[in-house]
Design a protein around this motif. Sequence first.
Motif, PDB file in Angstrom:
ATOM      1  N   ALA A 237       0.833  -1.206   0.000  1.00 35.76           N
ATOM      2  CA  ALA A 237       0.000   0.000   0.000  1.00 35.76           C
ATOM      3  C   ALA A 237       0.871   1.261   0.000  1.00 35.76           C
ATOM      4  O   ALA A 237       0.853   2.034  -0.955  1.00 35.76           O
ATOM      5  N   ALA A 238       1.680   1.452   1.043  1.00 37.80           N
ATOM      6  CA  ALA A 238       2.507   2.661   1.091  1.00 37.80           C
ATOM      7  C   ALA A 238       3.520   2.669  -0.045  1.00 37.80           C
ATOM      8  O   ALA A 238       3.766   3.711  -0.667  1.00 37.80           O
ATOM      9  N   SER A 239       4.105   1.504  -0.347  1.00 35.96           N
ATOM     10  CA  SER A 239       5.091   1.459  -1.442  1.00 35.96           C
ATOM     11  C   SER A 239       4.393   1.666  -2.785  1.00 35.96           C
ATOM     12  O   SER A 239       4.971   2.266  -3.704  1.00 35.96           O
ATOM     13  N   ALA A 240       3.154   1.196  -2.901  1.00 37.00           N
ATOM     14  CA  ALA A 240       2.406   1.395  -4.150  1.00 37.00           C
ATOM     15  C   ALA A 240       2.057   2.867  -4.326  1.00 37.00           C
ATOM     16  O   ALA A 240       2.182   3.435  -5.427  1.00 37.00           O
ATOM     17  N   ALA A 241       1.642   3.508  -3.233  1.00 38.73           N
ATOM     18  CA  ALA A 241       1.326   4.946  -3.307  1.00 38.73           C
ATOM     19  C   ALA A 241       2.578   5.741  -3.660  1.00 38.73           C
ATOM     20  O   ALA A 241       2.545   6.662  -4.488  1.00 38.73           O
ATOM     21  N   SER A 242       3.683   5.364  -3.068  1.00 43.11           N
ATOM     22  CA  SER A 242       4.939   6.072  -3.335  1.00 43.11           C
ATOM     23  C   SER A 242       5.332   5.920  -4.811  1.00 43.11           C
ATOM     24  O   SER A 242       5.755   6.881  -5.469  1.00 43.11           O
ATOM     25  N   ALA A 243       5.144   4.705  -5.323  1.00 43.58           N
ATOM     26  CA  ALA A 243       5.472   4.456  -6.731  1.00 43.58           C
ATOM     27  C   ALA A 243       4.537   5.235  -7.655  1.00 43.58           C
ATOM     28  O   ALA A 243       4.964   5.729  -8.714  1.00 43.58           O
ATOM     29  N   ALA A 244       3.269   5.363  -7.267  1.00 43.54           N
ATOM     30  CA  ALA A 244       2.322   6.130  -8.103  1.00 43.54           C
ATOM     31  C   ALA A 244       2.776   7.593  -8.194  1.00 43.54           C
ATOM     32  O   ALA A 244       2.690   8.223  -9.260  1.00 43.54           O
ATOM     33  N   LEU A 245       3.272   8.109  -7.089  1.00 42.63           N
ATOM     34  CA  LEU A 245       3.762   9.497  -7.103  1.00 42.63           C
ATOM     35  C   LEU A 245       5.046   9.601  -7.918  1.00 42.63           C
ATOM     36  O   LEU A 245       5.237  10.560  -8.685  1.00 42.63           O
ATOM     37  N   ASP A 246       5.930   8.622  -7.785  1.00 41.68           N
ATOM     38  CA  ASP A 246       7.157   8.613  -8.607  1.00 41.68           C
ATOM     39  C   ASP A 246       6.805   8.583 -10.097  1.00 41.68           C
ATOM     40  O   ASP A 246       7.435   9.254 -10.921  1.00 41.68           O
ATOM     41  N   HIS A 247       5.797   7.771 -10.412  1.00 42.92           N
ATOM     42  CA  HIS A 247       5.343   7.613 -11.805  1.00 42.92           C
ATOM     43  C   HIS A 247       4.925   8.977 -12.378  1.00 42.92           C
ATOM     44  O   HIS A 247       5.401   9.395 -13.442  1.00 42.92           O
ATOM     45  N   VAL A 248       4.040   9.656 -11.646  1.00 45.94           N
ATOM     46  CA  VAL A 248       3.564  10.957 -12.147  1.00 45.94           C
ATOM     47  C   VAL A 248       4.704  11.974 -12.141  1.00 45.94           C
ATOM     48  O   VAL A 248       4.869  12.752 -13.096  1.00 45.94           O
ATOM     49  N   ASN A 249       5.515  11.928 -11.109  1.00 49.98           N
ATOM     50  CA  ASN A 249       6.642  12.868 -11.046  1.00 49.98           C
ATOM     51  C   ASN A 249       7.560  12.710 -12.267  1.00 49.98           C
ATOM     52  O   ASN A 249       8.051  13.695 -12.819  1.00 49.98           O
ATOM     53  N   SER A 250       7.769  11.472 -12.695  1.00 50.59           N
ATOM     54  CA  SER A 250       8.641  11.249 -13.856  1.00 50.59           C
ATOM     55  C   SER A 250       8.032  11.794 -15.144  1.00 50.59           C
ATOM     56  O   SER A 250       8.758  12.089 -16.097  1.00 50.59           O
ATOM     57  N   LEU A 251       6.708  11.923 -15.170  1.00 48.57           N
ATOM     58  CA  LEU A 251       6.050  12.464 -16.362  1.00 48.57           C
ATOM     59  C   LEU A 251       5.963  13.991 -16.351  1.00 48.57           C
ATOM     60  O   LEU A 251       5.716  14.605 -17.391  1.00 48.57           O
ATOM     61  N   ILE A 252       6.154  14.583 -15.176  1.00 47.09           N
ATOM     62  CA  ILE A 252       6.040  16.057 -15.111  1.00 47.09           C
ATOM     63  C   ILE A 252       7.388  16.714 -14.784  1.00 47.09           C
ATOM     64  O   ILE A 252       7.441  17.893 -14.488  1.00 47.09           O
ATOM     65  N   THR A 253       8.454  15.914 -14.883  1.00 50.08           N
ATOM     66  CA  THR A 253       9.810  16.417 -14.637  1.00 50.08           C
ATOM     67  C   THR A 253      10.682  15.952 -15.805  1.00 50.08           C
ATOM     68  O   THR A 253      10.592  14.777 -16.187  1.00 50.08           O
ATOM     69  N   PRO A 254      11.516  16.809 -16.376  1.00 53.99           N
ATOM     70  CA  PRO A 254      12.379  16.331 -17.470  1.00 53.99           C
ATOM     71  C   PRO A 254      13.265  15.168 -16.993  1.00 53.99           C
ATOM     72  O   PRO A 254      13.851  15.236 -15.913  1.00 53.99           O
ATOM     73  N   THR A 255      13.328  14.114 -17.784  1.00 62.33           N
ATOM     74  CA  THR A 255      14.139  12.953 -17.412  1.00 62.33           C
ATOM     75  C   THR A 255      15.622  13.330 -17.462  1.00 62.33           C
ATOM     76  O   THR A 255      16.085  13.915 -18.445  1.00 62.33           O
ATOM     77  N   PRO A 256      16.365  13.010 -16.401  1.00 63.62           N
ATOM     78  CA  PRO A 256      17.805  13.323 -16.425  1.00 63.62           C
ATOM     79  C   PRO A 256      18.476  12.700 -17.654  1.00 63.62           C
ATOM     80  O   PRO A 256      18.152  11.571 -18.046  1.00 63.62           O
ATOM     81  N   ALA A 257      19.414  13.440 -18.257  1.00 63.85           N
ATOM     82  CA  ALA A 257      20.083  12.975 -19.481  1.00 63.85           C
ATOM     83  C   ALA A 257      20.680  11.588 -19.259  1.00 63.85           C
ATOM     84  O   ALA A 257      21.333  11.342 -18.245  1.00 63.85           O
ATOM     85  N   GLY A 258      20.443  10.691 -20.211  1.00 64.93           N
ATOM     86  CA  GLY A 258      21.041   9.362 -20.173  1.00 64.93           C
ATOM     87  C   GLY A 258      20.251   8.350 -19.367  1.00 64.93           C
ATOM     88  O   GLY A 258      20.515   7.156 -19.426  1.00 64.93           O
ATOM     89  N   ASP A 259      19.294   8.815 -18.579  1.00 63.64           N
ATOM     90  CA  ASP A 259      18.511   7.883 -17.760  1.00 63.64           C
ATOM     91  C   ASP A 259      17.140   7.654 -18.406  1.00 63.64           C
ATOM     92  O   ASP A 259      16.812   8.274 -19.439  1.00 63.64           O
ATOM     93  N   TRP A 260      16.353   6.799 -17.823  1.00 57.34           N
ATOM     94  CA  TRP A 260      14.965   6.610 -18.216  1.00 57.34           C
ATOM     95  C   TRP A 260      14.185   6.077 -17.026  1.00 57.34           C
ATOM     96  O   TRP A 260      14.762   5.828 -15.961  1.00 57.34           O
ATOM     97  N   PHE A 261      12.879   5.936 -17.195  1.00 53.01           N
ATOM     98  CA  PHE A 261      12.024   5.352 -16.154  1.00 53.01           C
ATOM     99  C   PHE A 261      11.068   4.380 -16.838  1.00 53.01           C
ATOM    100  O   PHE A 261      10.909   4.408 -18.064  1.00 53.01           O
ATOM    101  N   SER A 262      10.436   3.536 -16.021  1.00 52.96           N
ATOM    102  CA  SER A 262       9.544   2.520 -16.594  1.00 52.96           C
ATOM    103  C   SER A 262       8.089   2.846 -16.317  1.00 52.96           C
ATOM    104  O   SER A 262       7.729   3.199 -15.191  1.00 52.96           O
ATOM    105  N   ALA A 263       7.285   2.707 -17.351  1.00 54.90           N
ATOM    106  CA  ALA A 263       5.832   2.785 -17.191  1.00 54.90           C
ATOM    107  C   ALA A 263       5.223   2.013 -18.348  1.00 54.90           C
ATOM    108  O   ALA A 263       5.870   1.792 -19.382  1.00 54.90           O
ATOM    109  N   SER A 264       3.995   1.610 -18.147  1.00 53.16           N
ATOM    110  CA  SER A 264       3.292   0.920 -19.212  1.00 53.16           C
ATOM    111  C   SER A 264       2.508   1.955 -20.003  1.00 53.16           C
ATOM    112  O   SER A 264       1.734   2.730 -19.429  1.00 53.16           O
ATOM    113  N   VAL A 265       2.755   1.989 -21.306  1.00 52.93           N
ATOM    114  CA  VAL A 265       2.083   2.961 -22.175  1.00 52.93           C
ATOM    115  C   VAL A 265       1.609   2.249 -23.441  1.00 52.93           C
ATOM    116  O   VAL A 265       1.979   1.102 -23.693  1.00 52.93           O
TER     117      VAL A 265
END
Length: 325
Positions: A237-265
């Motif tokens: 629950a808490a880890s899932a909520a934290s991941a949901a926030l990380d997910h949205v944060n990664s979409l509203i913040t420029p991805t650091p050069a050379g890195d990436w994040f995972s999401a299902s699209v």
Amino acid sequence: MAVPIRVAVSGAAGQISYSLLFRIASGEIFGADRPVHLHMLEIPQVMDKLEGVAMELTDCAFPTLAEIKMFDNADEAFDGINQAFLVGSRPRGPGMERAELIKVNGPIFVGQGKALNRAADDVRCMVVGNPANTNCLIAMNNSDVPNDRFSAMMRLDENRAKSQLAAKAGVPVADVSNATIWGNHSNNQYPDFENAKIDGKPAAEVINDEAWLRDTFIPTVQERGAAVIKARGASSAASAASAALDHVNSLITPTPAGDWFSASVCSNGEYDVDPGLMFGFPLTSTGNGDWKVVEGLPMSDWARGKFEASLNELRTEREVVKDLL
Ligand code: NAD
Ligand code: LMR
């Protein structure tokens, strides 16, 4: 103060939301100067419980929390929203696989997909409720909102993978980058150690233990949700909520050069994934809610086998829900 944001959370009286709502309301994710209007959606039977959650939100006196609204229907809840977190759905119990939830949870996402047509023009929708990829596929196919505004959560798996790699290498988790979870949020997901990095170097070289990577790392990440359920008697629950926030944060913040994040699209055919399927990919974003699949990553034949297993599972799930699409 910045332009207010209207955020809908479904399953708002559930255990993930009990962590998620407070962190959204606190300004942690959309900004310390951005008023948040919370639209909490539940089923009619638990509106009393939801009142209690609203009381606690009020009692936090978050300066960013401009408004709390409670709804028992999605059409009203999604009216004018900018961001949806679709959490509301039944969790699995011990001994179940997430795909077993399709029949009971899938139909929820038909009505909610249609209700998203009432959202603001810039709406983004992320799905947590399991089976997340296929529920997201259902919502997307029932909505006029453009496909690229939908995503489903693979971030809990990414975070789990990073933590396992960091612990094995004896480094801080922040040293792990470029972690991809390919495919489905299920025990057939493929956590990719071949392209992951530790302190900028290939993770497999740093760890130097192929047997551990194949036979311990991968099943640990794939089965982590079940392990949490066994230990806690309830799903993460808490880890899932934290991941949901990380997910949205990664979409509203420029991805650091050379890195990436995972999401299902929604696939556009990248890596030969069927166009239109919701699939976990490595992504970058310019920070405007947009995403782009990182293409051309190498994959061994062994890794491609894991990838194909996850792809085939998603095709099977799509077939099961074809009447809802
Ligand atoms: P929970 O049972 O505590 O809460 C779910 C809430 O959803 C309940 O309050 C229920 O009343 C509500 N709900 C049911 N149908 C609804 C509907 N049609 N509209 C609005 N609300 C509705 O469950 P939870 O632990 O919060 O988990 C929620 C979902 O998230 C589960 O499906 C779980 O498997 C999933 N999950 C996914 C991930 C992931 O990584 N994708 C991680 C953890 C949990
Ligand atoms: C998780 O990965 O923890 C969630 O999807 C819950 C579950 O059913 O495993």
